[in-house]
Design an enzyme around this catalytic site. Structure first.
Site, mmCIF file in Angstrom:
data_model
loop_
_atom_site.group_PDB
_atom_site.id
_atom_site.type_symbol
_atom_site.label_atom_id
_atom_site.label_comp_id
_atom_site.label_asym_id
_atom_site.label_seq_id
_atom_site.Cartn_x
_atom_site.Cartn_y
_atom_site.Cartn_z
ATOM 1 N N LYS A 100 -5.947 -5.637 0.020
ATOM 2 C CA LYS A 100 -6.723 -4.652 0.427
ATOM 3 C C LYS A 100 -7.532 -3.780 -0.783
ATOM 4 O O LYS A 100 -8.630 -3.184 -0.832
ATOM 5 C CB LYS A 100 -5.585 -3.628 0.734
ATOM 6 C CG LYS A 100 -6.268 -2.248 1.857
ATOM 7 C CD LYS A 100 -5.260 -1.150 1.973
ATOM 8 C CE LYS A 100 -5.279 -0.145 0.490
ATOM 9 N NZ LYS A 100 -4.370 0.914 0.877
ATOM 10 N N HIS A 120 -3.296 2.602 8.871
ATOM 11 C CA HIS A 120 -3.969 3.502 9.862
ATOM 12 C C HIS A 120 -4.787 2.333 10.619
ATOM 13 O O HIS A 120 -4.853 2.399 11.812
ATOM 14 C CB HIS A 120 -4.710 4.495 9.311
ATOM 15 C CG HIS A 120 -3.886 5.491 8.803
ATOM 16 N ND1 HIS A 120 -2.769 6.258 9.383
ATOM 17 C CD2 HIS A 120 -3.692 5.800 7.523
ATOM 18 C CE1 HIS A 120 -2.192 7.057 8.361
ATOM 19 N NE2 HIS A 120 -3.013 6.981 7.454
#
Ligand code: SF4
Length: 210
Positions: A100, A120
């Site tokens: 990420k 999210h």
């Protein structure tokens, strides 16, 4: 380097506290070279506002030392010549740097069409039904083929805002959700009285400020 360090600081904490930690590093040191040579205690103190500051200080200092040893300077401009996969290979070698973080560097630091997936993004895409995955890593792989390149970065930041403000982890505000008719989540929260009545805005995204 700014984007890489800012993303590293933002792991497991809010964008606001990690931005404060990032500003402290920028304001209290003369540059990344000074951070690299500073006593660990000084780095820890500068970033203590954000979570896991002890681990992050150790890993940031070590990463800076490794980059300096390997490239002779603390710049990442050489990454511009590498393919996305080569950038992953190069940066995943550093302890505490995951997919990420590298994806964020590619998207926000190098302007590549990459779609970083955080908690999210993972939650929202699964609830809506665009993917059916168990982990952010699986979502990252699945979303590569779903999201058109030209929308990847904007879709990422919009999903973070949407996930923070509307499609929250607990008690999503389905009763005021603009995509409710597209969503296949079977536990929609339709009770206005069950939680916050209106989405409070939480839109600060650190990488838009770097
Ligand atoms: S309807 Fe509810 S679960 Fe579905 S996307 Fe909207 S807020 Fe999320």
């Amino acid at each position: 380097m700014d984007v890489l360090i800012a993303t590293k600081l933002s792991q497991n904490t809010t964008d606001k506290t990690s931005y404060t930690a990032f500003r402290n590093l920028k304001d209290e040191f003369g540059g990344w070279e000074d951070v690299m040579t500073a006593p660990l205690s000084r780095i820890k103190n500068a970033i203590k506002v954000c979570g896991l500051s002890n681990t992050k200080a150790v890993q940031i200092k070590k990463m800076l030392e490794n980059i300096k040893n390997e490239h002779g300077s603390l710049t990442l401009v050489h990454l511009r010549k590498l393919s996305d996969n080569e950038v992953y290979d190069e940066l995943l070698k550093h302890k505490g740097i995951g997919k990420k973080t590298v994806s964020c560097l590619l998207a926000f630091g190098l302007g590549r069409d990459v779609f970083p997936v955080d908690t999210h993004v993972h939650r929202v895409l699964n609830r809506i039904g665009l993917v059916d995955t168990k982990t952010p890593e699986e979502t990252f792989e699945a979303a590569k083929f779903i999201v058109p390149d030209k929308f990847k970065v904007n879709f990422h930041t919009n999903l973070i805002r949407f996930g923070r403000n509307v499609c929250k982890a607990v008690r999503p505000l389905c009763y005021e959700c603009m995509v409710i008719n597209l969503c296949s989540f079977n536990q929609k929260n339709l009770s206005v009285n069950s939680g916050l009545k209106t989405a409070a805005e939480n839109n600060f995204i650190i990488l838009e400020k770097i």
